[in-house]
Motif scaffolding. Sequence first.
Motif, PDB file in Angstrom:
ATOM      1  N   TRP A 249       0.855  -1.192   0.000  1.00 50.76           N
ATOM      2  CA  TRP A 249       0.000   0.000   0.000  1.00 50.76           C
ATOM      3  C   TRP A 249       0.893   1.245   0.000  1.00 50.76           C
ATOM      4  O   TRP A 249       1.685   1.442   0.922  1.00 50.76           O
ATOM      5  CB  TRP A 249      -0.898   0.019   1.236  1.00 50.76           C
ATOM      6  N   ILE A 250       0.752   2.051  -1.002  1.00 53.73           N
ATOM      7  CA  ILE A 250       1.568   3.261  -1.116  1.00 53.73           C
ATOM      8  C   ILE A 250       0.658   4.463  -1.345  1.00 53.73           C
ATOM      9  O   ILE A 250      -0.484   4.313  -1.803  1.00 53.73           O
ATOM     10  CB  ILE A 250       2.580   3.153  -2.277  1.00 53.73           C
ATOM     11  N   PRO A 251       1.130   5.668  -1.021  1.00 54.03           N
ATOM     12  CA  PRO A 251       0.341   6.869  -1.333  1.00 54.03           C
ATOM     13  C   PRO A 251       0.095   6.957  -2.837  1.00 54.03           C
ATOM     14  O   PRO A 251       0.919   6.529  -3.645  1.00 54.03           O
ATOM     15  CB  PRO A 251       1.236   8.011  -0.842  1.00 54.03           C
ATOM     16  N   THR A 252      -1.035   7.519  -3.202  1.00 50.70           N
ATOM     17  CA  THR A 252      -1.383   7.634  -4.622  1.00 50.70           C
ATOM     18  C   THR A 252      -1.064   9.001  -5.195  1.00 50.70           C
ATOM     19  O   THR A 252      -1.174   9.208  -6.400  1.00 50.70           O
ATOM     20  CB  THR A 252      -2.877   7.333  -4.828  1.00 50.70           C
ATOM     21  N   LYS A 253      -0.685   9.923  -4.337  1.00 47.58           N
ATOM     22  CA  LYS A 253      -0.315  11.258  -4.802  1.00 47.58           C
ATOM     23  C   LYS A 253       0.626  11.891  -3.783  1.00 47.58           C
ATOM     24  O   LYS A 253       0.671  11.451  -2.624  1.00 47.58           O
ATOM     25  CB  LYS A 253      -1.555  12.131  -4.997  1.00 47.58           C
ATOM     26  N   PRO A 254       1.404  12.883  -4.184  1.00 47.82           N
ATOM     27  CA  PRO A 254       2.347  13.497  -3.245  1.00 47.82           C
ATOM     28  C   PRO A 254       1.631  14.140  -2.066  1.00 47.82           C
ATOM     29  O   PRO A 254       0.508  14.651  -2.188  1.00 47.82           O
ATOM     30  CB  PRO A 254       3.054  14.561  -4.108  1.00 47.82           C
ATOM     31  N   PRO A 262       9.883  19.672   0.279  1.00 47.63           N
ATOM     32  CA  PRO A 262       8.915  18.919  -0.542  1.00 47.63           C
ATOM     33  C   PRO A 262       8.742  17.501  -0.007  1.00 47.63           C
ATOM     34  O   PRO A 262       9.672  16.898   0.540  1.00 47.63           O
ATOM     35  CB  PRO A 262       9.560  18.912  -1.938  1.00 47.63           C
ATOM     36  N   SER A 263       7.538  16.975  -0.153  1.00 46.09           N
ATOM     37  CA  SER A 263       7.280  15.612   0.316  1.00 46.09           C
ATOM     38  C   SER A 263       7.935  14.598  -0.611  1.00 46.09           C
ATOM     39  O   SER A 263       8.244  14.895  -1.771  1.00 46.09           O
ATOM     40  CB  SER A 263       5.771  15.351   0.366  1.00 46.09           C
ATOM     41  N   ALA A 264       8.164  13.413  -0.088  1.00 44.46           N
ATOM     42  CA  ALA A 264       8.764  12.345  -0.886  1.00 44.46           C
ATOM     43  C   ALA A 264       7.784  11.886  -1.956  1.00 44.46           C
ATOM     44  O   ALA A 264       6.560  12.010  -1.808  1.00 44.46           O
ATOM     45  CB  ALA A 264       9.145  11.173   0.015  1.00 44.46           C
ATOM     46  N   LYS A 265       8.318  11.359  -3.039  1.00 46.11           N
ATOM     47  CA  LYS A 265       7.460  10.852  -4.097  1.00 46.11           C
ATOM     48  C   LYS A 265       6.649   9.667  -3.596  1.00 46.11           C
ATOM     49  O   LYS A 265       7.129   8.879  -2.775  1.00 46.11           O
ATOM     50  CB  LYS A 265       8.305  10.430  -5.300  1.00 46.11           C
ATOM     51  N   PRO A 266       5.411   9.508  -4.080  1.00 43.97           N
ATOM     52  CA  PRO A 266       4.605   8.353  -3.671  1.00 43.97           C
ATOM     53  C   PRO A 266       5.326   7.049  -3.993  1.00 43.97           C
ATOM     54  O   PRO A 266       5.876   6.888  -5.084  1.00 43.97           O
ATOM     55  CB  PRO A 266       3.335   8.503  -4.503  1.00 43.97           C
ATOM     56  N   GLY A 267       5.324   6.141  -3.053  1.00 38.17           N
ATOM     57  CA  GLY A 267       5.932   4.841  -3.285  1.00 38.17           C
ATOM     58  C   GLY A 267       7.175   4.600  -2.478  1.00 38.17           C
ATOM     59  O   GLY A 267       7.544   3.446  -2.217  1.00 38.17           O
TER      60      GLY A 267
END
Length: 317
Positions: A249-254, A262-267
């Motif tokens: 389960w990973i984030p689907t958007k930043p 800046p936030s990390a890239k999804p995944g």
Amino acid sequence: MPVPDASTPARDAIDAFLRYLADRDLSATTRRIRKTYLYEYLRHAQQAAAAADGADGQGGTGSEDEAEGAAARPLTAGELMDGERTAAWLAAAAAGKTRTRNTSRGPEAAAYPNSMRVRIDSVNAFAEFLGEPARLDRQPPARGYQLTPGDTEALLHDLTVKRPIHANAMTALRTAAVAALVADTGRGVPELAELNISALHLDGAEPRADIDGESVRLTQSTVHILTRWLAARASIVAELEGSDPGHLWIPTKPGRARGGVPSAKPGISPAAVRTLHASHRALVSQLLGTPLRPGALRAAAEAHMTAAATPEPAQKR
């Protein structure tokens, strides 16, 4: 700070209790629940005291500051633990009168039995911390509302093919995949949140998932939903530099930038449990009109496991 006793201001005693729970490494969820209900109790008791003293007694937004400031004289911990005050608060809470925001059942809907049980547990834990002898009788956990297996199947289908208005398509698909695993395995979101892709075995005649050392069979409908999620997930991970981290389960958007960073890239990191819960509540609320918890799907797991354990009748020759 000295150990709180009955003469300590109630708010200070509650704060000391919360620090004590943190020092004992109790979960953030437990600490949040204890804080929510003890401040609700304090707010109700202060407002009742203010009304008795002839003060305004009208609550505001329900903040901790207002909980202390509702009466001219803050209550002590001993006064807060008075049996009559506790009984009055529990009665008001059961009737929905202590709620500070609306719900799908209305602003003054009766409280769920399990929320009342946790209120009692919170007061008992606080009384034990203070060394107070008074204890409230514990209530057994109530079985939460559950969808029938048929309703669960319909919900999973809708989550997969009917994207609610303003919902992100990949988020809806991830939500359907999490819900499908809950419905097949009976496990909660916290148990499923840390799964890696390697836990899934979707090929072959008996697809399964490995969870906490146990192999759980999956239905073909769940395999179909998970396969679609894995394809969507692969498109997200393809944007990363380096190897696939393997989180199921990973984030689907930043996410939002914090502190100018800046936030990390999804995944890169797995999706948080609270993120999976929030997505489920939001999407299911739009589809059904009520924000059901993932646990409402567990009745389907019971039926699924019963069917898997029942041997098929021998065919007549």
